[in-house]
Design a protein around this motif. Structure first.
Motif, PDB file in Angstrom:
ATOM      1  N   ASP A   1       0.818  -1.217   0.000  1.00 52.96           N
ATOM      2  CA  ASP A   1       0.000   0.000   0.000  1.00 52.96           C
ATOM      3  C   ASP A   1       0.847   1.260   0.000  1.00 52.96           C
ATOM      4  O   ASP A   1       0.416   2.315  -0.495  1.00 52.96           O
ATOM      5  CB  ASP A   1      -0.940   0.011   1.213  1.00 52.96           C
TER       6      ASP A   1
ATOM      7  N   GLN B   1     -17.839   1.973  -4.086  1.00 51.28           N
ATOM      8  CA  GLN B   1     -17.353   1.407  -2.825  1.00 51.28           C
ATOM      9  C   GLN B   1     -18.307   0.314  -2.358  1.00 51.28           C
ATOM     10  O   GLN B   1     -19.519   0.528  -2.294  1.00 51.28           O
ATOM     11  CB  GLN B   1     -17.234   2.501  -1.763  1.00 51.28           C
TER      12      GLN B   1
ATOM     13  N   GLN C   1     -14.260  -7.878   1.993  1.00 49.14           N
ATOM     14  CA  GLN C   1     -13.220  -6.853   2.051  1.00 49.14           C
ATOM     15  C   GLN C   1     -13.732  -5.537   1.466  1.00 49.14           C
ATOM     16  O   GLN C   1     -14.335  -5.518   0.397  1.00 49.14           O
ATOM     17  CB  GLN C   1     -11.995  -7.307   1.253  1.00 49.14           C
TER      18      GLN C   1
ATOM     19  N   SER D   1     -13.761  -2.456  -0.647  1.00 53.75           N
ATOM     20  CA  SER D   1     -13.138  -2.273  -1.956  1.00 53.75           C
ATOM     21  C   SER D   1     -13.565  -0.936  -2.552  1.00 53.75           C
ATOM     22  O   SER D   1     -14.761  -0.617  -2.559  1.00 53.75           O
ATOM     23  CB  SER D   1     -13.541  -3.417  -2.894  1.00 53.75           C
TER      24      SER D   1
ATOM     25  N   GLU E   1      -8.109   2.000  -5.537  1.00 51.16           N
ATOM     26  CA  GLU E   1      -7.658   2.408  -4.202  1.00 51.16           C
ATOM     27  C   GLU E   1      -7.359   1.170  -3.371  1.00 51.16           C
ATOM     28  O   GLU E   1      -6.492   1.175  -2.506  1.00 51.16           O
ATOM     29  CB  GLU E   1      -8.717   3.277  -3.524  1.00 51.16           C
ATOM     30  N   THR E   2      -8.093   0.095  -3.654  1.00 46.25           N
ATOM     31  CA  THR E   2      -7.818  -1.218  -3.061  1.00 46.25           C
ATOM     32  C   THR E   2      -7.689  -2.206  -4.217  1.00 46.25           C
ATOM     33  O   THR E   2      -8.244  -1.979  -5.284  1.00 46.25           O
ATOM     34  CB  THR E   2      -8.956  -1.670  -2.135  1.00 46.25           C
TER      35      THR E   2
ATOM     36  N   ARG F   1      -8.590  -5.821  -4.873  1.00 47.94           N
ATOM     37  CA  ARG F   1      -9.216  -7.104  -4.539  1.00 47.94           C
ATOM     38  C   ARG F   1      -9.407  -7.950  -5.802  1.00 47.94           C
ATOM     39  O   ARG F   1      -9.439  -7.426  -6.920  1.00 47.94           O
ATOM     40  CB  ARG F   1     -10.582  -6.900  -3.866  1.00 47.94           C
TER      41      ARG F   1
ATOM     42  N   GLN G   1     -12.045  -7.040  -8.655  1.00 45.69           N
ATOM     43  CA  GLN G   1     -12.671  -5.813  -8.155  1.00 45.69           C
ATOM     44  C   GLN G   1     -13.277  -4.950  -9.255  1.00 45.69           C
ATOM     45  O   GLN G   1     -14.439  -4.538  -9.163  1.00 45.69           O
ATOM     46  CB  GLN G   1     -11.649  -4.989  -7.361  1.00 45.69           C
TER      47      GLN G   1
END
Length: 294
Positions: A159, A183, A204, A206, A227-228, A230, A233
């Motif tokens: 990250d 989100q 999680q 996301s 931003e994440t 997964r 995603q």
């Protein structure tokens, strides 16, 4: 600049740092490619091998670039091309249809197996290590480590290390919003399908940011920033807003005019694990994506 048996020679006409000089005389390669050429020890000044970007070349000195690295093994690679390589990392562009690493069929050709063969041709003791993955049908930028230590450093600080993960998606329909953020909580089932929920379902968190590039009534080209990161995603989040990724039957797509998944990892910006230098690796958006969105 003359070509002599795979050696390019150039006589410096003025004082200059080595990297800017190489950028000027090797006009058909990217900045990352030229950095890689330097790191590999392919450049010499007056017969002395130089790897420092800021080495000061004097007027009259002879700069030579040995262009034999591809002959060692890069030309044998299939489904991938090398964007950058030094002693710590190996960054590639992966084609759609190629797994990052083997699944059930251990004999299947993968990006990992291709690169392992490549580095072993240079030195049988060389190895590479998986840092992150792209889905089989997603193309684009992918990074590997060249030691266990670098792999751990990158993964443990992912990250902080990763400053940008940019994808380009071709999605179904005319996306009305110019930009937005999606989100939700993502959770994978036993059948390996990922489901999205607006509230915490034990999955999680996301977050996906998107921006419309262009589109028509049938398709939209979208820039997507994670931003994440997964599993699946982007694919799930595009389905969430009613614009599934083209060719993604698993997550709601009903058409596939480009004969592949419409998802491409366009750019990855990281802090180099050894030097701390900010490095951005990118590759062009597939032509088929652009044509369908015009």
């Amino acid at each position: 600049m003359k070509n002599k048996d795979r050696t390019f020679s150039y006589r410096a006409t003025e004082e200059s740092e080595l990297l800017p000089l190489l950028l000027n005389i090797i006009s058909n390669k990217s900045r990352n490619s030229i950095k890689s050429i330097l790191a590999r020890g392919q450049v010499s000044v007056d017969g002395q091998s130089i790897t420092k970007h800021n080495y000061l070349v004097q007027a009259g000195q002879l700069v030579e670039i040995v262009d034999n690295w591809a002959a060692i093994g890069e030309s044998s690679l299939s489904g991938i091309s090398i964007l950058f390589e030094d002693e710590d990392i190996l960054v590639i562009e992966k084609e759609a249809g190629l797994l990052t690493v083997a699944g059930k069929d251990k004999s299947e050709r993968t990006a990992y197996s291709e690169l392992m063969n490549y580095v072993k041709q240079i030195n049988p003791r060389n190895r590479i290590f998986i840092v992150h993955r792209l889905d089989r049908d997603t193309s684009g930028v992918l990074i590997f480590a060249k030691s266990e230590e670098v792999k751990k450093q990158l993964q443990d600080n992912w990250d902080d290390v990763v400053k940008e993960r940019l994808y380009t998606a071709l999605v179904e329909g005319n996306l009305k919003k110019e930009k937005g953020t999606i989100q939700s909580y993502l959770k994978e089932t036993r059948t390996y399908k990922v489901y999205s929920n607006p509230t915490d379902n034990g999955g999680q968190l996301s977050i996906t940011h998107f921006r419309k590039i262009r589109g028509n009534r049938q398709f939209t080209l979208v820039a997507v920033e994670l931003e994440t990161g997964r599993k699946n995603q982007i694919r799930v989040h595009m389905q969430d807003i009613g614009h599934p990724v083209v060719g993604d039957k698993k997550y709601g797509s009903t058409v596939n005019p480009i004969k592949r998944l419409g998802l491409h990892a366009t750019a990855l910006t990281i802090l180099h694990p050894r030097t701390g230098e900010i490095m951005r690796f990118e590759c062009e958006v597939p032509t088929s994506f652009v044509k369908k969105s015009l």
